[in-house]
Design an enzyme around this catalytic site. Sequence first.
Site, short mmCIF file in Angstrom:
data_model
loop_
_atom_site.label_atom_id
_atom_site.label_comp_id
_atom_site.label_asym_id
_atom_site.label_seq_id
_atom_site.Cartn_x
_atom_site.Cartn_y
_atom_site.Cartn_z
CG HIS A 70 -2.89 3.05 2.39
ND1 HIS A 70 -3.59 2.69 1.00
CD2 HIS A 70 -3.19 1.83 2.99
CE1 HIS A 70 -4.18 1.71 1.19
NE2 HIS A 70 -3.77 1.02 2.15
CB CYS B 115 -1.02 0.07 1.27
SG CYS B 115 -1.89 -1.49 1.09
CG ASN C 214 -6.71 -1.11 1.01
OD1 ASN C 214 -5.91 -0.83 0.13
ND2 ASN C 214 -6.20 -1.76 2.28
C1 LIG Z 1 -10.33 -5.44 9.77
C2 LIG Z 1 -10.97 -4.54 10.52
C3 LIG Z 1 -12.11 -3.79 9.71
C4 LIG Z 1 -11.92 -4.88 11.81
O1 LIG Z 1 -12.46 -4.09 12.36
P1 LIG Z 1 -12.45 -4.00 14.17
O2 LIG Z 1 -13.16 -3.04 14.35
O3 LIG Z 1 -10.79 -3.82 14.28
O4 LIG Z 1 -13.00 -5.18 14.37
P2 LIG Z 1 -12.31 -6.54 15.36
O5 LIG Z 1 -11.60 -7.34 14.76
O6 LIG Z 1 -12.01 -5.76 16.77
O7 LIG Z 1 -13.68 -7.04 15.56
C5 LIG Z 1 -14.96 -6.66 16.47
C6 LIG Z 1 -15.96 -7.56 16.21
O8 LIG Z 1 -16.55 -7.59 15.01
C7 LIG Z 1 -16.95 -8.83 14.54
N1 LIG Z 1 -16.44 -8.67 12.81
C8 LIG Z 1 -15.34 -8.71 12.33
N2 LIG Z 1 -15.56 -8.60 11.07
C9 LIG Z 1 -16.76 -8.46 10.95
C10 LIG Z 1 -17.49 -8.46 9.63
N3 LIG Z 1 -16.92 -8.19 8.34
N4 LIG Z 1 -18.71 -7.98 9.93
C11 LIG Z 1 -19.40 -8.32 11.11
N5 LIG Z 1 -18.61 -8.39 12.17
C12 LIG Z 1 -17.30 -8.70 12.02
C13 LIG Z 1 -15.71 -9.60 15.21
O9 LIG Z 1 -15.90 -10.94 15.16
C14 LIG Z 1 -15.60 -8.92 16.54
O10 LIG Z 1 -16.82 -9.72 17.30
P3 LIG Z 1 -16.69 -10.06 18.85
O11 LIG Z 1 -16.53 -8.63 19.38
O12 LIG Z 1 -17.98 -10.50 19.04
O13 LIG Z 1 -15.46 -10.64 18.74
C15 LIG Z 1 -9.92 -3.46 11.18
O14 LIG Z 1 -9.17 -4.05 12.26
C16 LIG Z 1 -8.97 -2.83 10.04
O15 LIG Z 1 -9.21 -1.98 9.23
N6 LIG Z 1 -7.86 -3.22 10.27
C17 LIG Z 1 -6.73 -2.94 9.11
C18 LIG Z 1 -6.78 -3.68 8.15
C19 LIG Z 1 -6.01 -2.99 7.00
O16 LIG Z 1 -5.94 -1.75 6.83
N7 LIG Z 1 -5.38 -3.83 6.13
C20 LIG Z 1 -4.54 -3.41 5.07
C21 LIG Z 1 -3.21 -2.83 5.52
S1 LIG Z 1 -2.73 -1.80 4.28
#
Ligand SMILES: CC(C)(COP(=O)(O)OP(=O)(O)OC[C@H]1O[C@@H](n2cnc3c(N)ncnc32)[C@H](O)[C@@H]1OP(=O)(O)O)[C@@H](O)C(=O)NCCC(=O)NCCS
Length: 332
Positions: A259, A117, A289
Site C-alpha cells: 500500500h 486501504c 495515498n
Molecule cells: C503524517 C506523517 C507524514 C508525518 O510525518 P512524521 O515524520 O511522522 O512527522 P511527525 O508527526 O513526527 O512530525 C515531525 C515534525 O514535522 C512537523 N510537521 C508535521 N506535518 C508537517 C507538514 N505537513 N509540513 C511541515 N512540517 C510538518 C511536525 O509538527 C513536527 O514538528 P516538531 O518536531 O517541531 O514537533 C507520517 O507520520 C505518516 O505518513 N504517517 C502515516 C499516515 C498514513 O499512512 N495514513 C494513512 C493510513 S492508510
Amino acid sequence: MSMSAYRSRIAGTGSFLPENLITNKYLETLVDTNDEWIQERTGIKWRHKVKEGQYTSDLAYEASIQALQEAQIKASDLDMILFATVSPDQVMPNTACVLQSKLKAGDCMALDISAACSGFVYALAIADQFIKTGPMKNILVVGAEVLTPYVNYKDRDTCILFGDGAGAAVVTRAQDDQDSIIYSHHLHADGEISDLFVLPAGGSKVPFSQKVLDEEMQYVKMKGREIFKHAVRTMSKCCKEALEYNGFTPDQVDWVIPHQANVRIIKAVAYHFGISMEKVVVEIEEMGNTSAATVIIALDKAIKDGRIKRGQNILLTAFGAGITSGSLLMKY
Ligand SMILES: CC(C)(COP(=O)(O)OP(=O)(O)OC[C@H]1O[C@@H](n2cnc3c(N)ncnc32)[C@H](O)[C@@H]1OP(=O)(O)O)[C@@H](O)C(=O)NCCC(=O)NCCS
C-alpha cells in the site's frame, strides 16, 4: 498446495487518475508546510483531484473499461463486481451497482467492500475464493476513491497525503494452459486500535447536522505517527506470513506491491522483510495515498511499463483504517 478445483488469474488491469493536480507548491499556500518537507517525509510530489461532477464510480468506470478490454471480457460476462472503497458515490445504493449500470454489465452480484486501504487486497481475496470454489468465472475487482472531499485543507498532517484515483482488475478462471495462480491470501483486522484513523461523521453515530460542520467532523482524523509504526510492523508481518505459508524465500518474490501511504513506510517494510527496494513497486510520488486504489494502480502501472511480466511472483500487502491489513501472493 491448492486442493481447489479451479485457479484464478488476473486477466486484465486498468487504472485512472483524474487530471487536476494538487501540488506541494499549492499546499504551501494553504498550510504551514513546504515542498522539501513533504517530499522528504512522504515521497509525494502531487496528488490528483476529481473535477466538479466526477465521482468515485466515474474513475472506476475508466479503469474498468481498460481492464475489461485487456482481459477481452465483455461487461455482460461479469458474474460479480467487487468495489473496494471508503468513499462511495453515496452511502446507498452501493457503488458497485452504480458501476454495474455505467458498464451496462447486466445482472450480476454487485458489492462494496469497506476495508479502507486494504480494500483491494480484501476484494481480490474474495474474488479468488468465488473462482476457486467454482460458482464464478469472471469477476471485476475495483479499488477506487475520491478522498479529497474528506480532507481538511487546513490540517497539514492529512492534506499532504491523500488523493483521488482508481484501479481495476478482471479476475478470471485460469485455463489449463495458463499457469497463473493466487497462492494465498491472509487478511487481518484489529478493531482495538480503530481510533488511529477515523472519519467521524456521516454514519448512524454522527449523522450530518450543523454541529458536524461547525466541529469539522466531516473530515478524516489521523494519528500519523502511531499509524506509521503499526503500518511498518503489520505489513512486514503480513509479508513474512505469506512466504512462510507457501514455503517461499524472499528471493523467490519478483515484486512486492505495498500500500502506498508514505515512501518511508514502504522502505521500512522492505528493510524488515529483507527485500531490496529494486523489487518494490513505488508509485506514490505522482499520486499520494489513494487508499483502496493504491495497490491496483501500482500493479497496473508496473504491468503496463513492463516491469511486471507473466510468470513472476507478486506479493501484495496493505494496511488501512480499521485497522485492516493483509497479503496476497500470486504468480501473475
Ligand atoms: C503524517 C506523517 C507524514 C508525518 O510525518 P512524521 O515524520 O511522522 O512527522 P511527525 O508527526 O513526527 O512530525 C515531525 C515534525 O514535522 C512537523 N510537521 C508535521 N506535518 C508537517 C507538514 N505537513 N509540513 C511541515 N512540517 C510538518 C511536525 O509538527 C513536527 O514538528 P516538531 O518536531 O517541531 O514537533 C507520517 O507520520 C505518516 O505518513 N504517517 C502515516 C499516515 C498514513 O499512512 N495514513 C494513512 C493510513 S492508510
